[in-house]
Design a protein around this motif. Structure first.
Motif, short mmCIF file in Angstrom:
data_model
loop_
_atom_site.label_atom_id
_atom_site.label_comp_id
_atom_site.label_asym_id
_atom_site.label_seq_id
_atom_site.Cartn_x
_atom_site.Cartn_y
_atom_site.Cartn_z
N GLY A 59 0.79 -1.22 0.00
CA GLY A 59 0.00 0.00 0.00
C GLY A 59 0.83 1.28 0.00
N GLU A 60 2.16 1.15 -0.09
CA GLU A 60 3.02 2.34 -0.04
C GLU A 60 2.72 3.33 -1.16
OE1 GLU A 60 7.62 3.19 -1.04
OE2 GLU A 60 7.30 1.74 0.56
N GLU A 61 2.60 2.84 -2.37
CA GLU A 61 2.36 3.73 -3.51
C GLU A 61 1.05 4.49 -3.35
OE1 GLU A 61 1.76 3.32 -8.32
OE2 GLU A 61 3.04 1.87 -7.31
N GLU A 62 0.01 3.80 -2.90
CA GLU A 62 -1.29 4.45 -2.70
C GLU A 62 -1.22 5.47 -1.56
OE1 GLU A 62 -0.85 1.13 -2.77
OE2 GLU A 62 -1.83 0.53 -4.62
N ALA A 63 -0.51 5.12 -0.49
CA ALA A 63 -0.39 6.03 0.65
C ALA A 63 0.36 7.31 0.25
CB ALA A 63 0.31 5.34 1.81
N LEU A 64 1.43 7.15 -0.53
CA LEU A 64 2.19 8.33 -0.96
C LEU A 64 1.36 9.19 -1.92
CD1 LEU A 64 5.71 6.72 -1.45
CD2 LEU A 64 4.95 8.23 0.40
N ALA A 65 0.59 8.55 -2.78
CA ALA A 65 -0.28 9.31 -3.69
C ALA A 65 -1.36 10.05 -2.90
CB ALA A 65 -0.92 8.36 -4.71
N ALA A 66 -1.90 9.40 -1.86
CA ALA A 66 -2.91 10.05 -1.02
C ALA A 66 -2.31 11.23 -0.26
CB ALA A 66 -3.52 9.04 -0.05
N ALA A 67 -1.08 11.09 0.21
CA ALA A 67 -0.42 12.20 0.92
C ALA A 67 -0.20 13.37 -0.02
CB ALA A 67 0.91 11.73 1.51
N THR A 89 4.65 17.21 0.60
CA THR A 89 3.81 16.01 0.52
C THR A 89 4.03 15.24 -0.78
OG1 THR A 89 1.96 17.34 -0.32
CG2 THR A 89 2.02 16.91 2.05
N ALA A 90 4.52 15.90 -1.82
CA ALA A 90 4.80 15.20 -3.08
C ALA A 90 6.16 14.51 -3.05
CB ALA A 90 4.74 16.18 -4.24
N ALA A 91 7.06 14.93 -2.15
CA ALA A 91 8.43 14.41 -2.14
C ALA A 91 8.68 13.36 -1.05
CB ALA A 91 9.41 15.56 -1.96
N LEU A 92 7.66 12.96 -0.32
CA LEU A 92 7.88 11.99 0.76
C LEU A 92 8.55 10.73 0.21
CD1 LEU A 92 4.49 12.32 2.65
CD2 LEU A 92 6.71 13.25 3.31
N ASP A 93 9.56 10.24 0.91
CA ASP A 93 10.33 9.08 0.46
C ASP A 93 10.63 8.16 1.64
OD1 ASP A 93 12.00 7.24 -0.69
OD2 ASP A 93 13.58 8.67 -1.18
N PRO A 94 9.89 7.05 1.78
CA PRO A 94 10.13 6.15 2.90
C PRO A 94 11.55 5.55 2.90
CG PRO A 94 8.06 5.63 1.82
CD PRO A 94 8.77 6.65 0.97
N GLN A 95 12.22 5.55 1.76
CA GLN A 95 13.58 5.01 1.71
C GLN A 95 14.57 5.94 2.42
OE1 GLN A 95 14.91 3.12 -2.00
NE2 GLN A 95 12.96 3.79 -2.84
N ASP A 96 14.18 7.18 2.66
CA ASP A 96 15.07 8.14 3.30
C ASP A 96 14.62 8.42 4.74
OD1 ASP A 96 17.12 9.92 3.69
OD2 ASP A 96 16.08 11.59 2.75
N CYS A 97 14.28 7.37 5.45
CA CYS A 97 13.87 7.51 6.85
C CYS A 97 15.09 7.32 7.76
CB CYS A 97 12.81 6.47 7.18
SG CYS A 97 11.24 6.81 6.37
N ASP A 98 14.89 7.52 9.06
CA ASP A 98 15.97 7.28 10.02
C ASP A 98 16.49 5.86 9.86
OD1 ASP A 98 15.29 9.77 10.90
OD2 ASP A 98 14.45 9.12 12.80
N ARG A 99 17.80 5.69 10.03
CA ARG A 99 18.41 4.37 9.82
C ARG A 99 19.74 4.30 10.55
NH1 ARG A 99 18.82 7.91 6.02
NH2 ARG A 99 20.77 8.39 5.00
N MET A 100 20.34 3.14 10.56
CA MET A 100 21.67 2.95 11.14
C MET A 100 22.70 2.99 10.02
SD MET A 100 21.78 2.28 14.39
CE MET A 100 21.19 1.36 15.74
N ASP A 101 23.82 3.66 10.27
CA ASP A 101 24.90 3.62 9.28
C ASP A 101 25.71 2.34 9.51
OD1 ASP A 101 26.74 3.98 11.33
OD2 ASP A 101 27.39 5.96 10.68
#
Length: 116
Positions: free
Chosen positions: A21-29, A68-80
């Motif tokens: 559902g990621e694609e739909e959620a990003l489109a809705a945002a 809201t158009a640029a949201l990117d779940p791949q660029d969330c908080d993470r460990m290096d």
């Protein structure tokens, strides 16, 4: 208390897998951002032009739409790879607009200027 850091491999050793559902959620945002920006633009303008009016009519709605158009779940908080937390931006570029707004007040509380 003991803190143990888990060994972290290279960042590319676990490929990103979109969630269901990621694609739909990003489109809705993005659609919600466009609606919010359109609503802000539809607000009545002040009788006298001023710095708040231009910020409210132009900068704020543009920032909302861009964010809201640029949201990117791949660029969330993470460990290096060294096990240190890296703050992600979620796709936002940090070019202002969504940050705090400060009013500079003069004598009697009149607004003298704005900083964004």
């Amino acid at each position: 208390m003991t803190i143990s850091y888990l060994p972290a491999g290279p960042a590319d050793d676990v490929p990103y897998e979109p969630w269901e559902g990621e694609e739909e959620a990003l489109a809705a945002a993005a659609a919600a951002g466009r609606r919010a920006a359109a609503w802000i633009r539809s607000l009545p303008t002040a009788p006298e032009p001023g710095p708040v009016g231009s910020w409210l009519r132009e900068d704020l709605p543009e920032s909302i739409e861009a964010a809201t158009a640029a949201l990117d779940p791949q660029d969330c908080d993470r460990m290096d790879p060294g096990g240190v937390m890296v703050d992600g931006t979620g796709g936002l570029d940090g070019r202002g607009g969504a940050g705090p707004v400060h009013a500079e007040l003069g004598e009697g509380g009149d607004v003298q200027g704005w900083s964004f």
